[in-house]
Design a protein around this motif. Structure first.
Motif, PDB file in Angstrom:
ATOM      1  N   THR A   3       0.841  -1.193   0.000  1.00 39.04           N
ATOM      2  CA  THR A   3       0.000   0.000   0.000  1.00 39.04           C
ATOM      3  C   THR A   3       0.875   1.240   0.000  1.00 39.04           C
ATOM      4  OG1 THR A   3      -0.138   0.038   2.415  1.00 39.04           O
ATOM      5  CG2 THR A   3      -1.869  -1.158   1.234  1.00 39.04           C
ATOM      6  N   VAL A   4       0.374   2.287  -0.618  1.00 40.16           N
ATOM      7  CA  VAL A   4       1.056   3.569  -0.644  1.00 40.16           C
ATOM      8  C   VAL A   4      -0.020   4.655  -0.700  1.00 40.16           C
ATOM      9  CG1 VAL A   4       1.261   3.556  -3.165  1.00 40.16           C
ATOM     10  CG2 VAL A   4       2.820   4.954  -1.809  1.00 40.16           C
ATOM     11  N   ALA A   5       0.239   5.774  -0.038  1.00 42.57           N
ATOM     12  CA  ALA A   5      -0.731   6.874  -0.011  1.00 42.57           C
ATOM     13  C   ALA A   5      -0.471   7.819  -1.179  1.00 42.57           C
ATOM     14  CB  ALA A   5      -0.640   7.625   1.310  1.00 42.57           C
ATOM     15  N   LEU A   6      -1.513   8.135  -1.910  1.00 44.50           N
ATOM     16  CA  LEU A   6      -1.440   9.102  -2.993  1.00 44.50           C
ATOM     17  C   LEU A   6      -2.153  10.383  -2.561  1.00 44.50           C
ATOM     18  CD1 LEU A   6      -2.269   6.847  -6.094  1.00 44.50           C
ATOM     19  CD2 LEU A   6      -0.024   7.453  -5.186  1.00 44.50           C
ATOM     20  N   ALA A   7      -1.478  11.496  -2.761  1.00 41.54           N
ATOM     21  CA  ALA A   7      -2.056  12.794  -2.416  1.00 41.54           C
ATOM     22  C   ALA A   7      -2.631  13.442  -3.669  1.00 41.54           C
ATOM     23  CB  ALA A   7      -0.985  13.693  -1.790  1.00 41.54           C
ATOM     24  N   PRO A   8      -3.501  14.434  -3.520  1.00 39.82           N
ATOM     25  CA  PRO A   8      -4.020  15.133  -4.696  1.00 39.82           C
ATOM     26  C   PRO A   8      -2.877  15.654  -5.566  1.00 39.82           C
ATOM     27  CG  PRO A   8      -5.288  15.746  -2.768  1.00 39.82           C
ATOM     28  CD  PRO A   8      -4.142  14.902  -2.271  1.00 39.82           C
ATOM     29  N   GLY A   9      -2.964  15.403  -6.868  1.00 43.61           N
ATOM     30  CA  GLY A   9      -1.928  15.800  -7.805  1.00 43.61           C
ATOM     31  C   GLY A   9      -0.905  14.727  -8.088  1.00 43.61           C
ATOM     32  N   ASP A  10      -0.828  13.676  -7.249  1.00 42.11           N
ATOM     33  CA  ASP A  10       0.076  12.561  -7.519  1.00 42.11           C
ATOM     34  C   ASP A  10      -0.466  11.741  -8.686  1.00 42.11           C
ATOM     35  OD1 ASP A  10       1.651  13.370  -5.444  1.00 42.11           O
ATOM     36  OD2 ASP A  10       0.962  11.830  -4.032  1.00 42.11           O
ATOM     37  N   ARG A  11       0.446  11.140  -9.434  1.00 40.14           N
ATOM     38  CA  ARG A  11       0.053  10.452 -10.666  1.00 40.14           C
ATOM     39  C   ARG A  11       0.677   9.061 -10.714  1.00 40.14           C
ATOM     40  NH1 ARG A  11      -1.010  13.506 -15.973  1.00 40.14           N
ATOM     41  NH2 ARG A  11      -0.957  15.165 -14.409  1.00 40.14           N
ATOM     42  N   LEU A  12      -0.158   8.045 -10.934  1.00 42.48           N
ATOM     43  CA  LEU A  12       0.314   6.688 -11.171  1.00 42.48           C
ATOM     44  C   LEU A  12       0.476   6.509 -12.675  1.00 42.48           C
ATOM     45  CD1 LEU A  12       0.935   3.776 -10.173  1.00 42.48           C
ATOM     46  CD2 LEU A  12      -1.523   3.300 -10.413  1.00 42.48           C
ATOM     47  N   PHE A  13       1.672   6.096 -13.098  1.00 40.17           N
ATOM     48  CA  PHE A  13       2.009   5.965 -14.514  1.00 40.17           C
ATOM     49  C   PHE A  13       2.456   4.530 -14.762  1.00 40.17           C
ATOM     50  CE2 PHE A  13       5.468   7.105 -17.838  1.00 40.17           C
ATOM     51  CZ  PHE A  13       4.632   6.756 -18.877  1.00 40.17           C
ATOM     52  N   LEU A  14       1.635   3.763 -15.495  1.00 40.55           N
ATOM     53  CA  LEU A  14       1.935   2.382 -15.847  1.00 40.55           C
ATOM     54  C   LEU A  14       2.233   2.305 -17.336  1.00 40.55           C
ATOM     55  CD1 LEU A  14      -1.053   0.640 -13.998  1.00 40.55           C
ATOM     56  CD2 LEU A  14       1.183   1.251 -13.058  1.00 40.55           C
ATOM     57  N   PHE A  15       3.165   1.446 -17.729  1.00 41.19           N
ATOM     58  CA  PHE A  15       3.522   1.351 -19.148  1.00 41.19           C
ATOM     59  C   PHE A  15       4.110  -0.019 -19.433  1.00 41.19           C
ATOM     60  CE2 PHE A  15       6.787   3.383 -16.622  1.00 41.19           C
ATOM     61  CZ  PHE A  15       7.960   2.719 -16.952  1.00 41.19           C
ATOM     62  N   SER A  16       4.241  -0.343 -20.703  1.00 43.70           N
ATOM     63  CA  SER A  16       4.883  -1.593 -21.112  1.00 43.70           C
ATOM     64  C   SER A  16       6.288  -1.287 -21.606  1.00 43.70           C
ATOM     65  CB  SER A  16       4.069  -2.277 -22.221  1.00 43.70           C
ATOM     66  OG  SER A  16       4.134  -1.531 -23.423  1.00 43.70           O
ATOM     67  N   ASP A  17       7.111  -2.329 -21.731  1.00 42.74           N
ATOM     68  CA  ASP A  17       8.500  -2.112 -22.137  1.00 42.74           C
ATOM     69  C   ASP A  17       8.630  -1.724 -23.601  1.00 42.74           C
ATOM     70  OD1 ASP A  17       7.919  -4.531 -23.327  1.00 42.74           O
ATOM     71  OD2 ASP A  17       9.372  -5.698 -22.178  1.00 42.74           O
ATOM     72  N   GLY A  18       7.493  -1.669 -24.317  1.00 38.98           N
ATOM     73  CA  GLY A  18       7.569  -1.167 -25.690  1.00 38.98           C
ATOM     74  C   GLY A  18       8.007   0.287 -25.745  1.00 38.98           C
ATOM     75  N   LEU A  19       7.762   1.042 -24.670  1.00 40.12           N
ATOM     76  CA  LEU A  19       8.201   2.430 -24.624  1.00 40.12           C
ATOM     77  C   LEU A  19       9.701   2.524 -24.347  1.00 40.12           C
ATOM     78  CD1 LEU A  19       5.239   3.992 -22.618  1.00 40.12           C
ATOM     79  CD2 LEU A  19       5.703   4.265 -25.044  1.00 40.12           C
ATOM     80  N   THR A  20      10.173   1.849 -23.319  1.00 35.42           N
ATOM     81  CA  THR A  20      11.590   1.940 -22.958  1.00 35.42           C
ATOM     82  C   THR A  20      12.479   1.197 -23.944  1.00 35.42           C
ATOM     83  OG1 THR A  20      11.262   0.073 -21.455  1.00 35.42           O
ATOM     84  CG2 THR A  20      11.146   2.291 -20.511  1.00 35.42           C
ATOM     85  N   ASP A  21      11.946   0.170 -24.591  1.00 27.07           N
ATOM     86  CA  ASP A  21      12.744  -0.615 -25.540  1.00 27.07           C
ATOM     87  C   ASP A  21      12.621  -0.123 -26.972  1.00 27.07           C
ATOM     88  OD1 ASP A  21      13.536  -2.160 -23.445  1.00 27.07           O
ATOM     89  OD2 ASP A  21      12.249  -3.870 -23.900  1.00 27.07           O
ATOM     90  N   ALA A  22      12.007   1.019 -27.187  1.00 33.91           N
ATOM     91  CA  ALA A  22      11.937   1.587 -28.538  1.00 33.91           C
ATOM     92  C   ALA A  22      13.344   1.996 -28.987  1.00 33.91           C
ATOM     93  CB  ALA A  22      11.011   2.787 -28.557  1.00 33.91           C
ATOM     94  N   PHE A  23      13.736   1.561 -30.181  1.00 34.41           N
ATOM     95  CA  PHE A  23      15.077   1.842 -30.692  1.00 34.41           C
ATOM     96  C   PHE A  23      15.038   2.938 -31.741  1.00 34.41           C
ATOM     97  CE2 PHE A  23      15.547  -2.406 -28.981  1.00 34.41           C
ATOM     98  CZ  PHE A  23      16.805  -2.358 -28.386  1.00 34.41           C
ATOM     99  N   ASP A  24      16.108   3.729 -31.781  1.00 29.74           N
ATOM    100  CA  ASP A  24      16.256   4.721 -32.841  1.00 29.74           C
ATOM    101  C   ASP A  24      16.993   4.075 -34.010  1.00 29.74           C
ATOM    102  OD1 ASP A  24      18.903   4.557 -32.131  1.00 29.74           O
ATOM    103  OD2 ASP A  24      19.114   6.656 -31.532  1.00 29.74           O
ATOM    104  N   PRO A  25      17.186   4.778 -35.137  1.00 32.23           N
ATOM    105  CA  PRO A  25      17.862   4.167 -36.295  1.00 32.23           C
ATOM    106  C   PRO A  25      19.272   3.677 -35.982  1.00 32.23           C
ATOM    107  CG  PRO A  25      16.671   6.123 -36.979  1.00 32.23           C
ATOM    108  CD  PRO A  25      16.599   6.096 -35.483  1.00 32.23           C
ATOM    109  N   ALA A  26      19.909   4.220 -34.931  1.00 38.35           N
ATOM    110  CA  ALA A  26      21.245   3.762 -34.538  1.00 38.35           C
ATOM    111  C   ALA A  26      21.187   2.590 -33.574  1.00 38.35           C
ATOM    112  CB  ALA A  26      22.027   4.908 -33.912  1.00 38.35           C
ATOM    113  N   GLU A  27      19.979   2.057 -33.331  1.00 34.73           N
ATOM    114  CA  GLU A  27      19.745   0.905 -32.467  1.00 34.73           C
ATOM    115  C   GLU A  27      20.062   1.189 -31.001  1.00 34.73           C
ATOM    116  OE1 GLU A  27      21.632  -2.581 -33.991  1.00 34.73           O
ATOM    117  OE2 GLU A  27      20.436  -2.600 -35.820  1.00 34.73           O
ATOM    118  N   GLU A  28      19.833   2.423 -30.574  1.00 34.65           N
ATOM    119  CA  GLU A  28      19.947   2.780 -29.166  1.00 34.65           C
ATOM    120  C   GLU A  28      18.540   2.837 -28.574  1.00 34.65           C
ATOM    121  OE1 GLU A  28      21.655   6.290 -26.179  1.00 34.65           O
ATOM    122  OE2 GLU A  28      21.976   6.422 -28.347  1.00 34.65           O
TER     123      GLU A  28
END
Length: 431
Positions: A349-374
């Motif tokens: 459990t964790v307390a969220l205050a007004p204005g706090d934001r929970l951000f969920l994502f898949s590794d498709g965002l972090t594993d996106a590669f540029d043309p140089a494969e970074e």
């Protein structure tokens, strides 16, 4: 009806009482019993007659199954409250009993075997359609390579009952050597089914200004293995989930839909989140004929207190973005689901205050590669999220995710997308 597998363990007296509490209906042939897109608030116990399950696609009207009495229709949507994914019409005159979702939920609480039976049936459907889609995928690949053996068409003369219309359509397409057009059609149809499983936006009055939520998905293929969901329990608890099935294409999409269905069924009846997630894991293990697994973040936010209770099943792609600019990373609290029956996870459990934001994502965002494969990476994603909120602290969830996706896509530039991109954001409002 007592002989139907769903009610095999039901005492006859309780089954009779369940039926007696329903609404009898007699309808002529041609009556639409269930409509695709309607929210599932009831199921039908069919005592006499035959019904057909169909789906409208951009190309044609496809029959998926024919159901003979005794049969149970619409039970999964009734248990989960999701929109129905297909039409069901009376092929012959039908005599049935209409049972409310509330009555079914009460029956499932008294007899957990009913929930297990529903999931086993879902698993059998999953296995059947996997075999069918595998056959058609091989045939389409052969057509594309111009190596199609006409002997394959003989297998379509006696297709599975669930795919009769589809098999005939495919046979006509194969004989005409329209492989590329057929492949696009089948993937488009599967993608439409996947999109039907995602929840529609919550109406503003449902959240009553206590939260702002938005989710989005950009599949790497027409059909992906990512999923998200959100719904309200007891008028004040907001359930949010985001998961990633190992794999892509139709098998991953079907396993995704099984996971989402199980979560909705169990979370509506089990208040202990850790117990609920463990039960979902066991249900998935019991119906996992493909040896798949899914990482999952499942959280329940009490909108009155701001308390977030969560289970993180191997899905570390999540952040809590505090209103003061701080970033917290919820750790994993258990293994991915469907890997091992009996596996358990703990709830945090964790307390969220007004204005706090929970951000969920898949590794498709972090594993996106540029043309140089970074790779884009977690550091850039965190920096992008912080920069967006620093520039506009009250940024709406939809605008926030839109900006994140735009940033990642600009990074990738002309590089192809290899994995699904999925994200969900929810911001706590004033209490």
């Amino acid at each position: 009806m007592a002989r139907h597998p769903y009610f095999a363990a039901f005492p006859l007296a309780e089954l009779s009482a369940l039926i007696a509490g329903g609404e009898w209906m007699d309808v002529p042939a041609g009556t639409r019993l269930l409509r695709r897109g309607d929210v599932g608030t009831f199921a039908l116990l069919v005592f006499e007659g035959t019904a057909v399950v169909t789906i409208d696609t951009p190309y044609e009207h496809v029959q998926l199954a024919q159901l003979e009495a005794p049969a149970v229709i619409g039970e999964i949507a009734a248990f989960t409250g999701v929109a129905r994914t297909a039409h069901v019409d009376a092929l012959t005159p039908i005599r049935a009993v209409r049972l409310s979702a509330e009555a079914l939920e009460a029956a499932g609480l008294v007899h957990p075997d009913l929930l297990s039976a529903v999931m086993r049936q879902f698993g059998r459907r999953f296995e059947t359609f996997n075999q069918v889609f595998g056959f058609y995928a091989n045939a389409l690949n052969a057509l594309e390579r111009r190596e199609f053996d006409l002997a394959l068409l003989d297998d379509l003369r006696n297709p599975l009952p669930e795919m009769v219309d589809f098999s005939h359509s495919f046979r006509r397409l194969a004989e005409a050597i329209m492989s590329r057009a057929a492949e696009r059609r089948e993937m488009a149809n599967a993608a439409a089914i996947q999109r039907a499983m995602l929840p529609p936006p919550l109406r503003p009055d449902v959240l009553d200004g206590k939260a702002d939520i938005f989710a989005a998905m950009r599949p790497a293929k027409d059909v992906g293995g990512d999923f998200y969901d959100y719904f309200i329990i007891d008028g004040r608890r907001l359930v949010v989930t985001l998961g990633d099935v190992a794999g892509k294409g139709t098998p991953a999409a079907l396993f995704m839909s099984a996971t989402q269905t199980a979560l909705r069924m169990v979370l509506r009846s089990e208040p202990d989140l850790a117990v609920a997630v463990a039960r979902v894991n066991d249900l998935l293990c019991a119906t996992n004929g493909e040896d798949m697994f899914v990482t999952l973040f499942c959280g329940v936010i009490d909108l009155d207190t701001g308390i977030l209770t969560y289970c993180n099943c191997g899905h570390t792609d999540c952040m809590i973005l505090r209103a003061d600019g701080a970033v917290e990373r919820p750790v994993a609290t258990g293994p991915a689901l469907a890997m091992m029956e009996g596996a358990r996870t703990r709830a945090e459990t964790v307390a969220l205050a007004p204005g706090d934001r929970l951000f969920l994502f898949s590794d498709g965002l972090t594993d996106a590669f540029d043309p140089a494969e970074e790779a884009f990476g977690e550091a850039r994603l965190e920096a992008a999220a912080q920069a967006a909120l620093a520039a506009a602290p009250d940024l709406a969830a939809e605008a926030f995710l839109s900006g994140i996706f735009d940033t990642v896509i600009r990074w990738a530039d002309t590089a192809p997308q290899f994995d699904d991109m999925t994200a969900l954001a929810v911001t706590l409002g004033p209490r």
